[in-house]
Design a protein around this motif. Structure first.
Motif, PDB file in Angstrom:
ATOM      1  N   ASP A   1      15.781   0.125  11.029  1.00  0.00           N
ATOM      2  CA  ASP A   1      16.131  -0.926  10.642  1.00  0.00           C
ATOM      3  C   ASP A   1      14.914  -1.857   9.982  1.00  0.00           C
ATOM      4  O   ASP A   1      15.094  -2.577   9.034  1.00  0.00           O
ATOM      5  CB  ASP A   1      16.902  -2.044  11.208  1.00  0.00           C
ATOM      6  N   ALA A   2      13.759  -1.715  10.619  1.00  0.00           N
ATOM      7  CA  ALA A   2      12.476  -2.140  10.081  1.00  0.00           C
ATOM      8  C   ALA A   2      11.731  -1.692   9.171  1.00  0.00           C
ATOM      9  O   ALA A   2      10.826  -1.906   8.694  1.00  0.00           O
ATOM     10  CB  ALA A   2      11.731  -2.684  11.503  1.00  0.00           C
ATOM     11  N   GLY A   3      12.130  -0.262   8.768  1.00  0.00           N
ATOM     12  CA  GLY A   3      11.648   0.432   7.913  1.00  0.00           C
ATOM     13  C   GLY A   3      10.540   1.482   8.034  1.00  0.00           C
ATOM     14  O   GLY A   3       9.805   1.855   7.288  1.00  0.00           O
ATOM     15  N   VAL A   4      10.469   1.623   9.537  1.00  0.00           N
ATOM     16  CA  VAL A   4       9.523   2.762  10.007  1.00  0.00           C
ATOM     17  C   VAL A   4      10.140   3.843  10.648  1.00  0.00           C
ATOM     18  O   VAL A   4      11.346   3.936  10.974  1.00  0.00           O
ATOM     19  CB  VAL A   4       8.796   1.707  11.050  1.00  0.00           C
ATOM     20  N   VAL A   5       9.297   4.867  10.867  1.00  0.00           N
ATOM     21  CA  VAL A   5       9.940   6.041  11.509  1.00  0.00           C
ATOM     22  C   VAL A   5       9.805   6.304  13.011  1.00  0.00           C
ATOM     23  O   VAL A   5       8.643   5.977  13.221  1.00  0.00           O
ATOM     24  CB  VAL A   5       9.127   7.250  10.754  1.00  0.00           C
ATOM     25  N   PRO A   6      10.827   6.287  13.487  1.00  0.00           N
ATOM     26  CA  PRO A   6      10.385   6.436  15.153  1.00  0.00           C
ATOM     27  C   PRO A   6       9.898   7.729  15.511  1.00  0.00           C
ATOM     28  O   PRO A   6      10.155   8.669  14.984  1.00  0.00           O
ATOM     29  CB  PRO A   6      12.025   6.326  15.956  1.00  0.00           C
ATOM     30  N   SER A   7       8.908   7.611  16.272  1.00  0.00           N
ATOM     31  CA  SER A   7       7.805   8.704  16.788  1.00  0.00           C
ATOM     32  C   SER A   7       7.596   8.641  18.008  1.00  0.00           C
ATOM     33  O   SER A   7       7.453   7.814  18.674  1.00  0.00           O
ATOM     34  CB  SER A   7       6.755   8.652  15.712  1.00  0.00           C
ATOM     35  N   SER A   8       7.318   9.884  18.548  1.00  0.00           N
ATOM     36  CA  SER A   8       6.552  10.168  19.803  1.00  0.00           C
ATOM     37  C   SER A   8       5.111   9.495  19.727  1.00  0.00           C
ATOM     38  O   SER A   8       4.671   9.547  18.599  1.00  0.00           O
ATOM     39  CB  SER A   8       6.624  11.564  20.190  1.00  0.00           C
ATOM     40  N   LEU A   9       4.572   9.480  20.863  1.00  0.00           N
ATOM     41  CA  LEU A   9       2.998   9.058  21.051  1.00  0.00           C
ATOM     42  C   LEU A   9       2.317  10.148  20.350  1.00  0.00           C
ATOM     43  O   LEU A   9       1.371   9.921  19.493  1.00  0.00           O
ATOM     44  CB  LEU A   9       2.690   8.594  22.178  1.00  0.00           C
ATOM     45  N   GLU A  10       2.493  11.498  20.898  1.00  0.00           N
ATOM     46  CA  GLU A  10       1.831  12.514  20.367  1.00  0.00           C
ATOM     47  C   GLU A  10       1.952  12.663  18.778  1.00  0.00           C
ATOM     48  O   GLU A  10       0.790  12.665  17.921  1.00  0.00           O
ATOM     49  CB  GLU A  10       2.175  13.950  20.781  1.00  0.00           C
TER      50      GLU A  10
ATOM     51  N   PHE B   1       0.877  -1.187  -0.059  1.00  0.00           N
ATOM     52  CA  PHE B   1       0.202   0.017  -0.149  1.00  0.00           C
ATOM     53  C   PHE B   1       0.730   1.438  -0.055  1.00  0.00           C
ATOM     54  O   PHE B   1       0.338   2.337  -0.017  1.00  0.00           O
ATOM     55  CB  PHE B   1      -1.079  -0.113   1.140  1.00  0.00           C
ATOM     56  N   GLU B   2       2.270   1.090   0.009  1.00  0.00           N
ATOM     57  CA  GLU B   2       3.082   2.075   0.109  1.00  0.00           C
ATOM     58  C   GLU B   2       2.894   3.141   1.138  1.00  0.00           C
ATOM     59  O   GLU B   2       2.901   4.605   1.113  1.00  0.00           O
ATOM     60  CB  GLU B   2       2.860   2.621  -1.372  1.00  0.00           C
ATOM     61  N   THR B   3       2.585   2.738   2.086  1.00  0.00           N
ATOM     62  CA  THR B   3       2.213   3.720   3.353  1.00  0.00           C
ATOM     63  C   THR B   3       3.537   4.275   4.053  1.00  0.00           C
ATOM     64  O   THR B   3       4.651   3.408   4.132  1.00  0.00           O
ATOM     65  CB  THR B   3       1.463   2.976   4.313  1.00  0.00           C
ATOM     66  N   ALA B   4       3.387   5.298   4.442  1.00  0.00           N
ATOM     67  CA  ALA B   4       4.587   5.823   5.413  1.00  0.00           C
ATOM     68  C   ALA B   4       4.255   5.492   6.798  1.00  0.00           C
ATOM     69  O   ALA B   4       3.123   5.876   7.326  1.00  0.00           O
ATOM     70  CB  ALA B   4       4.704   7.367   5.299  1.00  0.00           C
ATOM     71  N   VAL B   5       5.071   4.626   7.532  1.00  0.00           N
ATOM     72  CA  VAL B   5       4.655   4.064   8.893  1.00  0.00           C
ATOM     73  C   VAL B   5       5.463   4.562   9.911  1.00  0.00           C
ATOM     74  O   VAL B   5       6.704   4.528   9.863  1.00  0.00           O
ATOM     75  CB  VAL B   5       4.886   2.668   8.833  1.00  0.00           C
ATOM     76  N   ARG B   6       5.008   5.343  10.871  1.00  0.00           N
ATOM     77  CA  ARG B   6       5.606   5.951  11.931  1.00  0.00           C
ATOM     78  C   ARG B   6       5.304   5.056  13.215  1.00  0.00           C
ATOM     79  O   ARG B   6       4.082   4.492  13.458  1.00  0.00           O
ATOM     80  CB  ARG B   6       5.424   7.371  12.447  1.00  0.00           C
ATOM     81  N   VAL B   7       6.003   4.879  14.207  1.00  0.00           N
ATOM     82  CA  VAL B   7       5.851   3.941  15.152  1.00  0.00           C
ATOM     83  C   VAL B   7       6.332   4.752  16.588  1.00  0.00           C
ATOM     84  O   VAL B   7       7.399   5.300  16.714  1.00  0.00           O
ATOM     85  CB  VAL B   7       6.834   2.511  14.983  1.00  0.00           C
ATOM     86  N   TYR B   8       5.487   4.303  17.536  1.00  0.00           N
ATOM     87  CA  TYR B   8       5.642   4.829  18.967  1.00  0.00           C
ATOM     88  C   TYR B   8       6.053   3.430  19.914  1.00  0.00           C
ATOM     89  O   TYR B   8       4.929   2.598  19.899  1.00  0.00           O
ATOM     90  CB  TYR B   8       4.605   5.662  19.550  1.00  0.00           C
ATOM     91  N   ASP B   9       7.114   3.282  20.259  1.00  0.00           N
ATOM     92  CA  ASP B   9       7.432   1.918  21.240  1.00  0.00           C
ATOM     93  C   ASP B   9       8.554   2.655  22.018  1.00  0.00           C
ATOM     94  O   ASP B   9       9.742   2.394  21.690  1.00  0.00           O
ATOM     95  CB  ASP B   9       7.749   0.717  20.225  1.00  0.00           C
ATOM     96  N   PRO B  10       8.222   2.840  23.376  1.00  0.00           N
ATOM     97  CA  PRO B  10       9.242   3.032  24.285  1.00  0.00           C
ATOM     98  C   PRO B  10      10.397   2.380  24.756  1.00  0.00           C
ATOM     99  O   PRO B  10      11.433   2.364  25.356  1.00  0.00           O
ATOM    100  CB  PRO B  10       8.700   3.607  25.366  1.00  0.00           C
TER     101      PRO B  10
END
Length: 339
Positions: free
Chosen positions: A192-201, A174-183
């Motif tokens: 390395d997993a191809g996602v963007v580290p992000s804050s919860l907010e 689906f060519e999605t841009a994925v951001r992830v919150y995981d403390p």
């Protein structure tokens, strides 16, 4: 005794014949001396078997004094999917006992179901089905006023454990841009997993679709409260398939009733869902009865994983299929048994 390592089998609340096919159960008996206690719930039966046990398949009460009498024990294998607080994990680890879980068996099933729920929220599939059955359907453009594409949508994940890792490749087409919150994960692991580290907010406020995949811990009860839910974009789609305890359901209902966003919900604070639960009347939610992971293929894979890893351990090798519990984390989980 046969001279083979002893495996104590008490899989409750799981069932033996659900997780072991006849062939897999036969394999377990070929490899081990199986003490099958599924139909004997008495504490005395466990106490009699423990001194000789190489492994326990299931999670009966294991306080420190019980574990100290299990000098040959090498593995406690949870086959339900949640680590319960009825085990003295510190004593188990001090005695060199591996604590193993089957959570990865459910990951693919949950990930596929989560994707299906997201597509339903995007296109109103089950809502349209209800309308056709009621004779109130609207055709073509009129029935698609709030429809959106998942393709190239902004996707957020709250949590990136087993479920997030299984869902990520399903979203790739689906060519999605994925951001992830995981403390619990360093930024480099997420990158390395191809996602963007992000804050919860930012994960909540900058995403069109948000997948809640976090486990319940002692620290995160209801952390997705009213203030957090208010960060979701108007018209966002929220998919909740992990643990109910991470969400404030009263706040969630209030916002869904206002039409702020749409949600698909597979887990509930009380299961079965009470007949009078106000969520049942919401048209802004897709409701599911905790069905995401519990499919036959997931259950029988647990039995295969148990046989594979216990055979390896009986040969002095480490387990490779079941998930090895971390001493730093196992006592922090607050997941409820699934009926």
């Amino acid at each position: 005794m046969t001279g083979k390592p002893v495996v104590l089998l008490r899989p409750a609340p799981q069932r033996r014949d659900r997780i072991f096919t006849p062939d897999t159960l036969r394999r377990l008996h070929d490899l081990f001396d199986v003490v099958d206690l599924e139909d004997d719930p008495s504490p005395g039966a466990v106490d009699r078997a423990l001194p000789d046990a190489f492994a326990i398949v299931g999670q009966p009460d294991l306080p420190a004094e019980r574990l100290r009498g299990a000098e040959r024990l090498k593995a406690i294998v949870n086959v339900e999917g949640n680590f319960f607080p009825n085990v003295d994990y510190a004593t188990a680890f001090a005695q060199g006992v591996r604590v193993l879980g089957c959570g990865t068996a459910y990951s693919q099933a949950v990930a596929e179901y989560a994707l299906g729920l997201a597509l339903d929220l995007a296109r109103g599939i089950t809502r349209g089905d209800r309308a056709v059955r009621a004779g109130t359907e609207e055709y073509t453009a009129a029935g698609n006023l709030d429809a959106v594409l998942l393709r190239r949508a902004r996707v957020g994940m709250v949590g990136f454990g087993n479920l997030g890792r299984a869902l990520r490749p399903l979203l790739a087409p689906f060519e999605t841009a994925v951001r992830v919150y995981d403390p619990w994960l360093p930024a480099a692991v997420l990158q390395d997993a191809g996602v963007v580290p992000s804050s919860l907010e930012d994960t909540l406020s900058d995403s069109d679709f948000v997948f809640v995949l976090a486990t319940a811990t002692a620290e995160n009860a209801h952390f997705l409260d009213g203030s957090a839910l208010d960060l979701l974009r108007p018209g966002a789609r929220l998919v909740l398939v992990s643990r109910a305890n991470v969400v404030d359901y009263a706040a969630l209902h209030e916002r869904l009733a206002q039409g702020r966003f749409l949600a698909a919900i597979d887990v509930w604070p009380e299961e079965p869902i009470p007949a009078e639960d106000p969520f049942r009347t919401l048209e802004t939610a897709v409701l599911s009865a905790h069905r995401a992971g519990g499919i036959p293929q997931a259950f029988t894979s647990i039995g295969d994983m148990v046989c594979d890893d216990l055979e390896l351990m009986s040969r002095g090798l480490p387990p490779v299929r079941l998930q090895v519990a971390a001493p730093e984390l196992v006592t922090r989980y607050r997941n409820k048994p699934v009926g």
